[in-house]
Design a protein around this motif. Structure first.
Motif, short mmCIF file in Angstrom:
data_model
loop_
_atom_site.label_atom_id
_atom_site.label_comp_id
_atom_site.label_asym_id
_atom_site.label_seq_id
_atom_site.Cartn_x
_atom_site.Cartn_y
_atom_site.Cartn_z
N ARG A 2 0.66 -1.09 -0.17
CA ARG A 2 0.09 -0.07 0.20
C ARG A 2 0.82 0.93 0.28
NH1 ARG A 2 -3.61 -1.62 4.81
NH2 ARG A 2 -1.98 -2.38 6.02
N TYR A 3 0.71 1.93 -0.44
CA TYR A 3 1.41 3.50 -1.48
C TYR A 3 0.36 4.84 -0.65
CZ TYR A 3 3.44 0.34 -4.62
OH TYR A 3 3.14 -0.99 -5.31
N GLN A 8 -2.90 6.26 -7.60
CA GLN A 8 -1.96 5.17 -8.41
C GLN A 8 -2.88 4.90 -10.07
OE1 GLN A 8 -2.42 2.23 -4.95
NE2 GLN A 8 -1.80 4.14 -3.72
N SER C 43 -4.72 8.43 3.65
CA SER C 43 -3.90 7.63 2.86
C SER C 43 -3.03 6.89 4.46
CB SER C 43 -2.63 8.64 2.84
OG SER C 43 -2.59 8.41 0.77
N ASP C 46 -5.27 4.49 4.94
CA ASP C 46 -5.49 2.74 4.30
C ASP C 46 -4.38 2.74 4.79
OD1 ASP C 46 -8.07 3.93 2.64
OD2 ASP C 46 -6.29 4.19 1.12
N LEU C 47 -2.95 3.34 5.00
CA LEU C 47 -1.69 3.00 5.03
C LEU C 47 -1.91 1.73 6.57
CD1 LEU C 47 0.54 5.10 3.51
CD2 LEU C 47 0.08 2.90 2.96
N ILE D 67 5.44 3.35 1.71
CA ILE D 67 5.09 2.40 1.22
C ILE D 67 4.90 1.57 2.44
CG2 ILE D 67 4.93 0.76 -0.23
CD1 ILE D 67 7.36 2.81 -2.30
N LYS D 68 4.20 0.44 2.79
CA LYS D 68 3.88 -0.40 3.05
C LYS D 68 3.53 -2.06 3.41
CE LYS D 68 0.97 -1.43 7.83
NZ LYS D 68 0.12 -0.82 8.76
N GLU D 69 4.77 -2.81 3.18
CA GLU D 69 5.33 -3.74 1.65
C GLU D 69 4.25 -4.88 2.89
OE1 GLU D 69 8.72 -3.10 -0.54
OE2 GLU D 69 8.77 -3.27 1.64
#
Lengths: 69, 69, 69, 69, 69, 69
Positions: A2-3, A8, C43, C46-47, D67-69
């Motif tokens: 998630r960015y 996007q 955001s 969301d994150l 950014i969440k990986e």
């Protein structure tokens, strides 16, 4: 994945022009998608933005980050 | 009127969320369009971008400038 | 001297690659330091960012301004 | 996953301050890492950047994408 | 002190509007000064920019960094 | 025509330096004008910005968009 970026967009590479330090890549976007803008409340009022109106969204190419998944 | 920004996308306002200083505006883009990115040649090589490939283009909302014509 | 930028990182120049108009400079950062990000509240949600979590911070090289004191 | 951004820094969330539209997130970076800057060749010459020199890298918080990986 | 930013404009604070996370500051610039833009060569050709011509330079407020010396 | 960018400065082209991918354009600004900055409230407090004070406004050239009307 998630960015923390509101925009996007799935896009296809059309061409790559390589320069000495910077390169320019061209993409096509086929599908309908959403965009978001954050601007000052003052700008929103100057532009008098209202649902249903059509605008032009300008984005410098240096602000577009391609991600390959 | 010509703009020194490679990305110029026709979009329709969906909603406006006004904050104290900053506001967030949501748009829909219905039509196919082009996008461009400028990045380091080194990044292009790391990503190994080639015509025909699909990527995700991430753009922070603060970099999107609405223009009302 | 005080700067209106939340991120101020001491770094050492490693290499300079000069191009016709743009150049690319590589730095190393040895010391622990702080970073800050401003993004939409949407955001953040969301994150689902929470203290203690590890993330990747992406910054395009064009947004980094070297200052020589 | 590969990103078209030269700076990719592993960081840990310290705090989140939510605002009406925008939020501010604070991170710590513990490990040595690399940074890159792209600027005009003219700026590189004005700054007279050379390997081994220490500079301050300023980055506005709005340009940092978690950014969440 | 030397900055890796081509635009360095002396300005006077007129007003400060503080928000929860972001604030907006207004300045006046009294003296003639120089500005620089870096854009794609393709954009320069589309705009057909030539010495002597008058243009409008648009800059989002989030890209302006105040420095207090 | 209305733009969602707080800074709109009338300027005259002085010179154009074309590179392979990116170009650099130099402008002069003769008239007094206004500038705006959006930054974190925390930065405003660190800088302790107050009406009447003189500051330096730094803007990277990549963030300046020429518009030809």
């Amino acid at each position: 994945m998630r960015y923390g970026a509101r925009n996007q967009i799935k896009a296809k590479v059309v061409s790559v022009k390589k320069g000495d330090v910077m390169s320019q890549v061209r993409f096509t976007v086929e599908n309908p998608h959403e965009m978001q803008s954050v601007l000052t409340t003052e700008s929103v009022e100057d532009l008098d933005l209202k649902p249903g109106e059509t605008v032009l969204l300008a984005v410098k190419a240096v602000h577009v980050i391609p991600i390959k998944e």
